[in-house]
Design an enzyme around this catalytic site. Sequence first.
Site, PDB file in Angstrom:
ATOM      1  N   TYR A  38     -46.380  31.963  46.274  1.00 16.92           N
ATOM      2  CA  TYR A  38     -46.501  32.440  44.778  1.00 16.92           C
ATOM      3  C   TYR A  38     -47.124  33.954  45.316  1.00 16.92           C
ATOM      4  O   TYR A  38     -46.441  35.000  44.749  1.00 16.92           O
ATOM      5  CB  TYR A  38     -48.055  31.636  44.539  1.00 16.92           C
ATOM      6  CG  TYR A  38     -47.498  30.382  43.899  1.00 16.92           C
ATOM      7  CD1 TYR A  38     -47.447  30.111  42.564  1.00 16.92           C
ATOM      8  CD2 TYR A  38     -47.337  29.235  44.632  1.00 16.92           C
ATOM      9  CE1 TYR A  38     -47.301  29.075  41.939  1.00 16.92           C
ATOM     10  CE2 TYR A  38     -47.135  28.063  44.129  1.00 16.92           C
ATOM     11  CZ  TYR A  38     -47.047  27.857  42.923  1.00 16.92           C
ATOM     12  OH  TYR A  38     -46.688  26.607  42.372  1.00 16.92           O
TER      13      TYR A  38
ATOM     14  N   GLU B 149     -44.828  29.481  33.409  1.00 14.88           N
ATOM     15  CA  GLU B 149     -44.028  28.618  32.961  1.00 14.88           C
ATOM     16  C   GLU B 149     -42.674  28.916  32.303  1.00 14.88           C
ATOM     17  O   GLU B 149     -41.719  28.667  32.677  1.00 14.88           O
ATOM     18  CB  GLU B 149     -44.483  27.310  32.534  1.00 14.88           C
ATOM     19  CG  GLU B 149     -45.684  26.812  33.142  1.00 14.88           C
ATOM     20  CD  GLU B 149     -45.692  26.361  34.791  1.00 14.88           C
ATOM     21  OE1 GLU B 149     -44.643  26.470  35.316  1.00 14.88           O
ATOM     22  OE2 GLU B 149     -46.497  26.533  35.331  1.00 14.88           O
TER      23      GLU B 149
END
Length: 640
Positions: free
Chosen positions: A413, A328
């Site tokens: 991803y 994050e």
Amino acid sequence: MNKFLPAPIVATIFGAVLAMLLTACEPAIEPIDTAVELGPDPHSYANYEQVRVEHLSLALAADFSDRTLTGHVTLDLAQDDLAERLVLDTWKLSIRDVNRVGPDGELQPLSWRLVEPDAESEYLGAPLVVAMERGVEQVRIDYTTSPEAFGLQWLDGQQTTSGEPFLFSQSQPIFARTWVPLQDTPAVRYTFDAEITVPDDLMATMGAAGNPTEINADGVYEFNMPQPIPSYLMAIGIGKLDFQATGPRSGVYAEPSLVEAAAEEFSELEAMIDAGEELYGPYRWDRYDLLILPPSFPFGGMENPRLSFITPTVIAGDKSLTALIAHELAHSWSGNLVTNSAWQDLWLNEGFTTYFENRIVEALYGPERAEMEATLDRIGLQEELKELDDAEQVLARDLSGQDPEQAFNGVPYDKGRLFLLWLEDSFGRETLDAFLRQYFDHFAFESIDTEQFIAYLEANLLPKDPDAVTMEQVREWIFEPGLPEYAVLPASGAFDKVDEWRRQWLDGEIELNEIPVDEWTVSEWRHFLLKLGDRLSAEQMAAMDAEFGLTGTGNVEILYLWLVRAIETRYEPGIARLEQFLLEVGRNKFTRPLYEELAATDWGRAWAIDVYQRAKPGYHPLTRQAAERALGIDEQTGTE
Ligand code: BES
Ligand code: ZN
């Protein structure tokens, strides 16, 4: 048609169609053209090429008894040519009033219409069309959200550890429109300020500057966001929160009972920011805090700027799951600073971030841990690719006509990360790092698409070593399914040893107590449990449990894999733990596959439906949706 039907019937049909198209919330002051179309971003009706929101001012009050946010937003607009209309994205918003704000702040009504959502793509919501008169620079919209807003989860006191209510938002990818009428596309960036009113004993936080460190007596909180952001990064969290600093520019917000454990688990937050800066240049968002949410948060983490939202399930007690925080945080560069301009370019956010995450993990914890984590993801991707069709395996994937949720599989991803790993291998780390630093600088606070990235790569990285890679190879990575045969695949030697222990035990050559699990990391445990295969029996599960205490593990990644094995073998103590887990945790990464596994067994579906019905009140709308799909429950009626 009118050749066959009398005029009054034609008029009636015409009128009915018109009434369907227009929800007449407000009599129009003047006729308004309600024809809308999707723009360059296939998930937004906003006409942002004609008129752009540059700043937004929110004034909202949270009502926990109705589960609504009520108030208004004022949008500051910039126009190249004089636009006749402003089209905004909304989803189940109840609009009370739309006004032009004059130079002295006076309000003058504007004509507006909410257009009925398109039946084929209800997830896009209802466009709000506002007639723009000459020189309109500010538009104020007064509205209330729906209790069903996908972008908000309202929890009552029984569903939190503090006993106080909690609200959190989740705007990515297209849920900001469920709580603010705006141009809900990552192609548009704006700054904002906000005044949020909450019940007296609660704290409001936002992905913005101005987060309080203490609860404020009057319940009014003010924020501002000086760096321009796309709408999917709009974030609000309200609850009984405490703050604990982890460094001069970082800290954690959590409910009081959790704040200390969270600050301890994430005590390396400041060091992670330093590592990020060391790799790819200055952290440009001033502070970086974490908001620890209740366990119903449907994701692991969400990179809300200045304040990432984090599941409490990563508080393992031993800092073993902090890669999620690195992820994050890494979005503060890849995603929040340089942003995908539409969801088909998601890999520019998530692939770069997954690569960057692993570099931060390596910097903090060393290459072995990073290698193991990368290897697990690579194995997961290869398994997933077997299940995906060709279109779903493409990095830059056309998503027109599809719910953007579809974009979020392992491809952006982990295939995205492998692409960067291949560039690293081909050009050398130093060259790739210098390129990435320059890329983040060059496109800072901009939204870009895949073609812009490719052009930048061709101009700035390829000349560094003309023999390293070809543009055909680059295009193969980005536009073709599967993995190129020249991909560089992470592999960890530690896993070879785990494979060998597992084999020996399954073949009866050794006892469980001979496996040196005390030295294992979470990744080794995961690898061990992942590959146990279908030869396992409930007796073997019981033996492992007696030796290792896996049903009682406090590590959610280990627990999840253990619970999958428990479903496969119908291992009763594991099933009891599973029930408890499903009643508490709403993190979709775990709940969705667990419900799917259950639905695939002859005994599990009915059991799972019963658990689901009890768990449902505490689940986020996204978790409900995924679980209902997994269990084959009708999403409208809630019946089988
Ligand atoms: N941006 C995502 C969260 C997200 C995913 C929002 C899908 C909307 C739709 C976030 O950065 C993310 O990828 N979170 C992962 C964790 C990460 C370590 C892979 C998650 O929540 O599992
Ligand atoms: Zn991410």
